[in-house]
Design a protein around this motif. Structure first.
Motif, PDB file in Angstrom:
ATOM      1  N   LYS A  14       0.766  -0.818  -0.220  1.00  0.00           N
ATOM      2  CA  LYS A  14       0.224  -0.284   0.187  1.00  0.00           C
ATOM      3  C   LYS A  14       1.151   1.433   0.250  1.00  0.00           C
ATOM      4  N   SER A  15       2.692   0.664   0.117  1.00  0.00           N
ATOM      5  CA  SER A  15       2.795   2.068   0.070  1.00  0.00           C
ATOM      6  C   SER A  15       3.373   2.822  -0.808  1.00  0.00           C
ATOM      7  N   LEU A  16       2.887   2.259  -1.965  1.00  0.00           N
ATOM      8  CA  LEU A  16       3.531   2.472  -3.058  1.00  0.00           C
ATOM      9  C   LEU A  16       3.020   4.246  -3.360  1.00  0.00           C
ATOM     10  N   ASN A  17       1.478   4.383  -2.538  1.00  0.00           N
ATOM     11  CA  ASN A  17       2.025   6.070  -3.048  1.00  0.00           C
ATOM     12  C   ASN A  17       2.055   7.130  -1.804  1.00  0.00           C
ATOM     13  N   LYS A  18       3.403   5.958  -1.236  1.00  0.00           N
ATOM     14  CA  LYS A  18       3.164   7.376   0.160  1.00  0.00           C
ATOM     15  C   LYS A  18       5.190   8.185  -0.517  1.00  0.00           C
ATOM     16  N   ILE A  19       5.308   7.529  -1.626  1.00  0.00           N
ATOM     17  CA  ILE A  19       6.802   7.945  -2.109  1.00  0.00           C
ATOM     18  C   ILE A  19       6.798   9.876  -1.562  1.00  0.00           C
ATOM     19  N   THR A  20       7.953  10.074  -1.229  1.00  0.00           N
ATOM     20  CA  THR A  20       8.766  11.017  -0.360  1.00  0.00           C
ATOM     21  C   THR A  20       9.579  11.738  -1.296  1.00  0.00           C
ATOM     22  N   ASN A  21       9.980  11.315  -2.532  1.00  0.00           N
ATOM     23  CA  ASN A  21      11.281  11.762  -3.190  1.00  0.00           C
ATOM     24  C   ASN A  21      11.295  11.018  -4.679  1.00  0.00           C
ATOM     25  N   ALA A  22      11.139  11.227  -5.031  1.00  0.00           N
ATOM     26  CA  ALA A  22      11.099  10.584  -6.714  1.00  0.00           C
ATOM     27  C   ALA A  22      12.389   9.555  -7.339  1.00  0.00           C
ATOM     28  N   ARG A  23      13.412  10.454  -6.917  1.00  0.00           N
ATOM     29  CA  ARG A  23      14.727  10.288  -6.962  1.00  0.00           C
ATOM     30  C   ARG A  23      14.795   8.938  -6.189  1.00  0.00           C
ATOM     31  N   SER A  24      14.218   8.287  -4.898  1.00  0.00           N
ATOM     32  CA  SER A  24      14.526   7.625  -4.156  1.00  0.00           C
ATOM     33  C   SER A  24      14.021   6.334  -5.141  1.00  0.00           C
ATOM     34  N   ILE A  25      13.206   6.327  -6.425  1.00  0.00           N
ATOM     35  CA  ILE A  25      12.278   5.312  -6.793  1.00  0.00           C
ATOM     36  C   ILE A  25      13.574   4.245  -6.856  1.00  0.00           C
ATOM     37  N   PRO A  26      14.586   4.548  -7.376  1.00  0.00           N
ATOM     38  CA  PRO A  26      15.143   3.495  -7.224  1.00  0.00           C
ATOM     39  C   PRO A  26      16.080   2.674  -6.117  1.00  0.00           C
ATOM     40  N   ALA A  27      16.177   3.489  -5.147  1.00  0.00           N
ATOM     41  CA  ALA A  27      16.668   2.496  -4.178  1.00  0.00           C
ATOM     42  C   ALA A  27      15.623   1.736  -3.463  1.00  0.00           C
TER      43      ALA A  27
ATOM     44  N   TRP B 167      10.030   3.587   2.353  1.00  0.00           N
ATOM     45  CA  TRP B 167      10.756   5.111   2.026  1.00  0.00           C
ATOM     46  C   TRP B 167      11.299   5.770   2.492  1.00  0.00           C
ATOM     47  N   GLU B 168      11.330   5.268   3.631  1.00  0.00           N
ATOM     48  CA  GLU B 168      12.502   6.838   4.593  1.00  0.00           C
ATOM     49  C   GLU B 168      14.453   5.744   4.672  1.00  0.00           C
ATOM     50  N   LEU B 169      14.004   4.063   4.443  1.00  0.00           N
ATOM     51  CA  LEU B 169      15.644   3.497   3.569  1.00  0.00           C
ATOM     52  C   LEU B 169      15.931   3.480   2.659  1.00  0.00           C
ATOM     53  N   ALA B 170      14.730   4.313   1.604  1.00  0.00           N
ATOM     54  CA  ALA B 170      14.596   4.344  -0.088  1.00  0.00           C
ATOM     55  C   ALA B 170      15.697   5.575   0.178  1.00  0.00           C
TER      56      ALA B 170
END
Lengths: 196, 189
Positions: free
Chosen positions: A70-83, B35-38
């Motif tokens: 469910k966390s897919l839409n909790k994205i905070t920064n687009a740069r973190s997607i690969p990580a 996301w925090e870890l990412a």
């Protein structure tokens, strides 16, 4: 251009969270090589536990996990997607390892992988074993922080810059620690009569 | 250079034994979210949060392993990937979302197929609630129950099997009547 791409990725991820099939296909297409690489990297650490068929299973399971989360839409920064995707792949691979093999079996297999088994030359095998034990003792004498630095440098193959980022320390300090440890190891092993 | 290789491979092997055990151990339960870890791995988290996660990672083997492996993977290139295998995997992974939406459709279909059972159930419950019309509601429940039974695919299939069996039995008896007893004995032999 780069910003646009990142924005696109964010939009794709948000659409995936809403259950859009086309966005999902695009996400898979974009990040499949990265996820595959992440799983293969884990397989290389312990090849006895993760085979080529297992890589396919973990790959499939990783994307199933991403879809279910469910966390897919909790994205905070687009740069973190690969990580984010890499971390989920690593997590899935770790879960797979935990389920597949008991701790004792895993230890046995990895030890067998790592030892320089040379059946034709038992003297060399014995020497290698002793050398490895000596190195193990030296690692055990290091502080926790030093152990982590050396693990990141040699086991994970990270660059000094990346280790500095992870350890939250200056790059120069990391380089100094690694050089000092290696020098100390060499001196001690030579004192014990090993040719290194 | 040679020294470094021998020493590095020995250190790596020692660490392999130790880490292979640590890797399978579970996190502490206070691990940062996905996301925090990412964000931390990508270097976009705030300074305070970065310090917190860094401190956590030093004490949690699982997060340490995930962060270190992810950093390594992200710094690599795609050159060694098996394209053919990857194409197959991509196709399979693309189908995940379709399968999920089909699963939702299956539920709808199942509900549609069993609608008479649902109505029968409602009437049955109503018969206990509105006691005055107990018999009427019970009859309605019975009627819809029978309707559901007749409507279900498996019941229809059973009826068809019974019909086919009956027809075959009739045919056999007709044939046995038309063949004279002598011929029947000869055919048996």
């Amino acid at each position: 251009m780069q910003k646009e791409t990142l924005k696109d990725h964010e939009v794709i991820l948000r659409l995936c969270a809403e259950g859009d099939n086309h966005a999902w296909a695009r996400l898979v297409e974009l990040f499949a090589p990265l996820v595959y690489r992440a799983i293969r990297q884990k397989a290389m650490v312990c090849p006895a536990s993760i085979g080529s068929n297992d890589i396919e299973d973990i790959f499939q399971q990783t994307f199933t996990n991403i879809w279910r989360r469910k966390s897919l839409n909790k994205i905070t920064n687009a740069r973190s997607i690969p990580a984010y995707l890499t971390a989920i792949a690593q997590n899935t691979a770790l879960d797979f390892l935990r389920h597949k093999t008991s701790q004792r079996m895993l230890q046995k297999k990895c030890v067998n992988d790592s030892l320089f088994l040379d059946e034709k030359n038992p003297r060399k095998e014995s020497y290698d074993r002793q050398l490895q034990e000596a190195v193990g003792r030296l690692i055990g004498n290091l502080s926790e922080k030093e152990q982590q630095v050396i693990r990141l440098e040699i086991f994970y193959g990270l660059k000094h810059r990346e280790i500095a980022h992870m350890m939250d320390m200056p790059v120069n300090t990391i380089s100094t620690i690694i050089a000092r440890i290696k020098k100390a190891f060499r001196e001690k092993l030579e004192q014990e009569g090993y040719e290194v | 250079m040679k020294f470094d290789n021998v020493l590095d491979s020995n250190i790596e092997n020692c660490l392999k034994q130790e880490i292979s055990l640590r890797n399978v151990s579970c996190g502490s339960g206070q691990c940062p979210g996905d996301w925090e870890l990412a964000d931390y791995i990508s270097g976009v988290s705030g300074q305070e949060r970065k310090q917190q996660i860094s401190a956590h990672i030093m004490s949690c083997d699982r997060c340490f392993d995930i962060a270190a492996s992810s950093l390594k993977v992200l710094s690599e290139t795609d050159k060694d990937n098996d394209k053919e295998l990857l194409d197959i995997l991509v196709k399979k992974a693309c189908a995940i979302s379709k399968k999920r939406s089909e699963a939702g459709g299956k539920f709808k279909k199942s509900f549609k197929r069993n609608k008479y059972l649902f109505i029968a159930g409602v009437f049955f419950i109503l018969s206990f609630i509105a006691k005055r019309y107990f018999l009427q509601f019970l009859c309605a429940a019975g009627i819809f129950g029978i309707k559901w039974t007749m409507d279900t695919g498996s019941t229809r299939a059973l009826i068809m099997i019974y019909d086919a069996w009956k027809t075959r039995k009739d045919d056999d008896s007709d044939r046995s009547r038309s063949i004279p007893r002598k011929d029947r004995n000869a055919s048996r032999l």
